[in-house]
Design a protein around this motif. Structure first.
Motif, PDB file in Angstrom:
ATOM      1  N   HIS A   1     -24.876 -14.653 -29.036  1.00 49.48           N
ATOM      2  CA  HIS A   1     -25.553 -15.798 -28.459  1.00 49.48           C
ATOM      3  C   HIS A   1     -25.139 -14.664 -26.769  1.00 49.48           C
ATOM      4  O   HIS A   1     -25.342 -15.171 -25.645  1.00 49.48           O
ATOM      5  N   GLU A   2     -24.206 -15.243 -26.519  1.00 52.13           N
ATOM      6  CA  GLU A   2     -23.529 -14.811 -25.189  1.00 52.13           C
ATOM      7  C   GLU A   2     -23.833 -13.280 -24.838  1.00 52.13           C
ATOM      8  O   GLU A   2     -23.935 -13.093 -23.945  1.00 52.13           O
ATOM      9  N   ILE A   3     -23.987 -12.264 -25.863  1.00 48.29           N
ATOM     10  CA  ILE A   3     -23.746 -11.010 -25.650  1.00 48.29           C
ATOM     11  C   ILE A   3     -25.426 -10.302 -26.633  1.00 48.29           C
ATOM     12  O   ILE A   3     -25.509  -9.995 -28.054  1.00 48.29           O
ATOM     13  N   PRO A   4     -26.071 -10.695 -26.344  1.00 49.36           N
ATOM     14  CA  PRO A   4     -27.111 -10.792 -26.813  1.00 49.36           C
ATOM     15  C   PRO A   4     -27.900  -8.497 -26.826  1.00 49.36           C
ATOM     16  O   PRO A   4     -28.511  -8.229 -27.906  1.00 49.36           O
ATOM     17  N   VAL A   5     -27.004  -8.280 -26.180  1.00 49.58           N
ATOM     18  CA  VAL A   5     -27.823  -6.866 -25.975  1.00 49.58           C
ATOM     19  C   VAL A   5     -26.343  -6.192 -26.233  1.00 49.58           C
ATOM     20  O   VAL A   5     -25.419  -6.618 -25.708  1.00 49.58           O
ATOM     21  N   LEU A   6     -26.513  -4.996 -27.157  1.00 46.22           N
ATOM     22  CA  LEU A   6     -25.687  -3.912 -27.327  1.00 46.22           C
ATOM     23  C   LEU A   6     -24.815  -2.980 -26.362  1.00 46.22           C
ATOM     24  O   LEU A   6     -26.228  -2.212 -25.927  1.00 46.22           O
ATOM     25  N   PRO A   7     -23.974  -3.857 -26.025  1.00 48.04           N
ATOM     26  CA  PRO A   7     -23.691  -3.215 -25.192  1.00 48.04           C
ATOM     27  C   PRO A   7     -23.152  -1.711 -25.852  1.00 48.04           C
ATOM     28  O   PRO A   7     -23.009  -0.679 -26.091  1.00 48.04           O
ATOM     29  N   LYS A   8     -23.143  -1.110 -23.979  1.00 49.01           N
ATOM     30  CA  LYS A   8     -22.975   0.768 -24.005  1.00 49.01           C
ATOM     31  C   LYS A   8     -21.830   1.160 -24.852  1.00 49.01           C
ATOM     32  O   LYS A   8     -21.518   2.102 -25.382  1.00 49.01           O
ATOM     33  N   ASP A   9     -20.726   0.354 -24.190  1.00 52.78           N
ATOM     34  CA  ASP A   9     -19.420   1.474 -24.587  1.00 52.78           C
ATOM     35  C   ASP A   9     -18.842   0.735 -26.021  1.00 52.78           C
ATOM     36  O   ASP A   9     -18.443   1.881 -26.897  1.00 52.78           O
ATOM     37  N   ILE A  10     -19.771  -0.516 -25.992  1.00 51.37           N
ATOM     38  CA  ILE A  10     -19.096  -0.440 -27.975  1.00 51.37           C
ATOM     39  C   ILE A  10     -20.382   0.687 -29.400  1.00 51.37           C
ATOM     40  O   ILE A  10     -19.886   1.153 -29.478  1.00 51.37           O
ATOM     41  N   VAL A  11     -21.487   0.911 -27.927  1.00 50.71           N
ATOM     42  CA  VAL A  11     -22.253   1.943 -28.714  1.00 50.71           C
ATOM     43  C   VAL A  11     -21.200   3.392 -28.878  1.00 50.71           C
ATOM     44  O   VAL A  11     -21.163   4.048 -30.047  1.00 50.71           O
ATOM     45  N   GLU A  12     -21.048   4.006 -27.965  1.00 50.97           N
ATOM     46  CA  GLU A  12     -20.323   5.016 -27.664  1.00 50.97           C
ATOM     47  C   GLU A  12     -19.034   4.997 -28.212  1.00 50.97           C
ATOM     48  O   GLU A  12     -18.320   5.674 -29.425  1.00 50.97           O
ATOM     49  N   LEU A  13     -18.020   3.703 -28.614  1.00 53.74           N
ATOM     50  CA  LEU A  13     -17.013   2.967 -29.779  1.00 53.74           C
ATOM     51  C   LEU A  13     -17.330   3.548 -30.827  1.00 53.74           C
ATOM     52  O   LEU A  13     -16.828   4.009 -31.678  1.00 53.74           O
ATOM     53  N   ALA A  14     -18.715   3.200 -31.484  1.00 54.28           N
ATOM     54  CA  ALA A  14     -19.404   2.928 -32.893  1.00 54.28           C
ATOM     55  C   ALA A  14     -20.041   5.191 -33.122  1.00 54.28           C
ATOM     56  O   ALA A  14     -19.504   5.058 -33.970  1.00 54.28           O
ATOM     57  N   GLY A  15     -20.069   5.778 -31.967  1.00 55.28           N
ATOM     58  CA  GLY A  15     -20.052   6.943 -32.185  1.00 55.28           C
ATOM     59  C   GLY A  15     -18.786   7.869 -32.342  1.00 55.28           C
ATOM     60  O   GLY A  15     -19.186   9.210 -32.803  1.00 55.28           O
ATOM     61  N   GLU A  16     -17.421   7.123 -32.315  1.00 48.21           N
ATOM     62  CA  GLU A  16     -16.771   8.207 -31.886  1.00 48.21           C
ATOM     63  C   GLU A  16     -16.766   7.673 -34.490  1.00 48.21           C
ATOM     64  O   GLU A  16     -15.365   9.093 -34.511  1.00 48.21           O
ATOM     65  N   LYS A  17     -16.981   7.210 -35.145  1.00 47.48           N
ATOM     66  CA  LYS A  17     -16.786   7.658 -35.969  1.00 47.48           C
ATOM     67  C   LYS A  17     -17.294   9.513 -36.659  1.00 47.48           C
ATOM     68  O   LYS A  17     -18.298   9.526 -35.732  1.00 47.48           O
ATOM     69  N   PRO A  18     -16.602   9.855 -37.241  1.00 48.76           N
ATOM     70  CA  PRO A  18     -16.565  11.449 -38.160  1.00 48.76           C
ATOM     71  C   PRO A  18     -18.715  11.032 -38.484  1.00 48.76           C
ATOM     72  O   PRO A  18     -19.569  12.105 -37.977  1.00 48.76           O
ATOM     73  N   TYR A  19     -18.753  10.193 -38.267  1.00 53.11           N
ATOM     74  CA  TYR A  19     -19.662  10.053 -39.710  1.00 53.11           C
ATOM     75  C   TYR A  19     -21.494  10.397 -38.799  1.00 53.11           C
ATOM     76  O   TYR A  19     -22.716   9.801 -39.634  1.00 53.11           O
ATOM     77  N   LEU A  20     -21.047   9.533 -37.312  1.00 50.67           N
ATOM     78  CA  LEU A  20     -22.314   9.764 -36.514  1.00 50.67           C
ATOM     79  C   LEU A  20     -21.759  10.037 -35.070  1.00 50.67           C
ATOM     80  O   LEU A  20     -22.467  10.293 -34.249  1.00 50.67           O
ATOM     81  N   ALA A  21     -21.271  11.350 -35.614  1.00 55.35           N
ATOM     82  CA  ALA A  21     -20.731  12.108 -34.298  1.00 55.35           C
ATOM     83  C   ALA A  21     -22.726  13.171 -33.851  1.00 55.35           C
ATOM     84  O   ALA A  21     -21.686  12.731 -32.359  1.00 55.35           O
ATOM     85  N   ASP A  22     -23.101  13.080 -34.583  1.00 55.20           N
ATOM     86  CA  ASP A  22     -24.446  13.520 -33.949  1.00 55.20           C
ATOM     87  C   ASP A  22     -25.487  12.303 -33.376  1.00 55.20           C
ATOM     88  O   ASP A  22     -26.738  13.223 -33.222  1.00 55.20           O
TER      89      ASP A  22
END
Length: 316
Positions: A111-132
């Motif tokens: 409720h406080e952060i309803p929109v997915l932040p860009k830094d969290i998206v970039e952090l999740a993209g560091e997973k090897p199965y999400l590199a592309d």
């Protein structure tokens, strides 16, 4: 826009967002795992993020088709607009209400952060199965909205999870996730020349022989003067010419008729009527010749030639 890894990328980013915002209410180690609820409930505090349904977004159904030029080249590739439905469950010691405390922290975070932040998206993209994945480059940000479910819908949802005991959960919808096609669009050619034409409302545009595209000032000037000149021409030329012609022709015809016909007919009629009157005056009356009128007999005895000829004409 993003590729086919966007769905998994959003799920992983949601798990990281919840894990990064559990503090300060939760002062214990909590596992946040992007998976469905386990058939064996874990003893340690755990939050599961389970994507149970993917549906097409109804507001973007008309914009998902590709766009092509007249020669068939691709201008805009196809993009599928999707909504993601998540089931977020919490596990922990029931005597200390760990599950309820975790669910409260999850609700407060989304409720406080309803929109997915860009830094969290970039952090999740560091997973090897999400590199592309290219979700971080997408212009459209994913937004989370809580979804209410009644008892029947909740029982059906947990009934699909075979041999999985129910636990306290919340349901959230993530919108909007785009998945683009693989074909690369061809960039459009730049504009070589632009022209601006300003016309008053209701005015007819000029044809090919009008003002050139390189002289917009003259075009605007001519268009502004067009409504003033057009009524003057139509009012001066068209109505003024017709009465002039009619007035010029009418007196000429009238004078020609009066000069040729009227004087010629009047003397002829007068000359024709004069002999007739003379004949009537000189010709004796038939009743006088027959002796019925005394005035006729008197005139006949006066020795007039007409009276003398009377008996002869009667005999004839």
């Amino acid at each position: 826009m993003s590729n086919a890894l966007a769905i998994a990328h959003v799920t992983q980013a949601l798990a990281l967002l919840i894990e990064a915002n559990l503090q300060p209410e939760i002062d214990m180690a909590v596992k946040v795992e992007p998976r469905k609820p386990s058939a064996d409930p874990p003893a340690e505090p755990t939050v599961t993020v389970f994507l149970y349904q993917v549906t097409p977004n109804t507001s973007q159904r008309g914009n998902d088709l590709p766009t092509r030029a007249a020669d068939g080249t691709l201008r805009k590739r196809a993009a599928a607009a999707l909504d993601l439905h998540f089931l977020i469950s919490a596990y922990g010691d029931e005597t200390e209400l760990v599950g309820q405390r975790l669910i409260g922290s999850v609700v407060r975070t989304l409720h406080e952060i309803p929109v997915l932040p860009k830094d969290i998206v970039e952090l999740a993209g560091e997973k090897p199965y999400l590199a592309d994945s290219d979700l971080a480059e997408a212009v459209q940000r994913v937004r989370f909205t809580p979804t209410s479910m009644d008892i029947d819908e909740t029982s059906k949802l947990w009934g699909m999870l075979h041999q999985t005991p129910y636990t306290l959960s919340v349901v959230y919808q993530a919108a909007l996730v785009f998945i683009e096609g693989r074909e690369k669009p061809v960039a459009a050619k730049p504009v070589e020349r632009s022209s601006v034409r300003v016309l008053p409302f209701g005015a007819q545009p000029q044809g090919a022989g009008g003002a050139s595209a390189g002289a917009p000032a003259k075009t605007v000037e001519a268009a502004d003067n067009a409504p003033d000149k057009a009524p003057v021409k139509s009012a001066e030329k068209v109505p003024a010419q017709k009465p002039a012609k009619e007035s010029a022709r009418t007196p000429a015809k009238a004078s020609a008729k009066t000069s040729t016909k009227a004087p010629a007919q009047a003397p002829v009629k007068a000359a024709a009527k004069a002999p007739a009157r003379a004949r009537k005056e000189t010709q004796p009356n038939k009743t006088a010749q027959a002796g019925r009128s005394p005035r006729g007999t008197a005139k006949g005895t006066a020795g007039s030639p007409a009276a003398d000829d009377g008996p002869d004409r009667a005999e004839r």
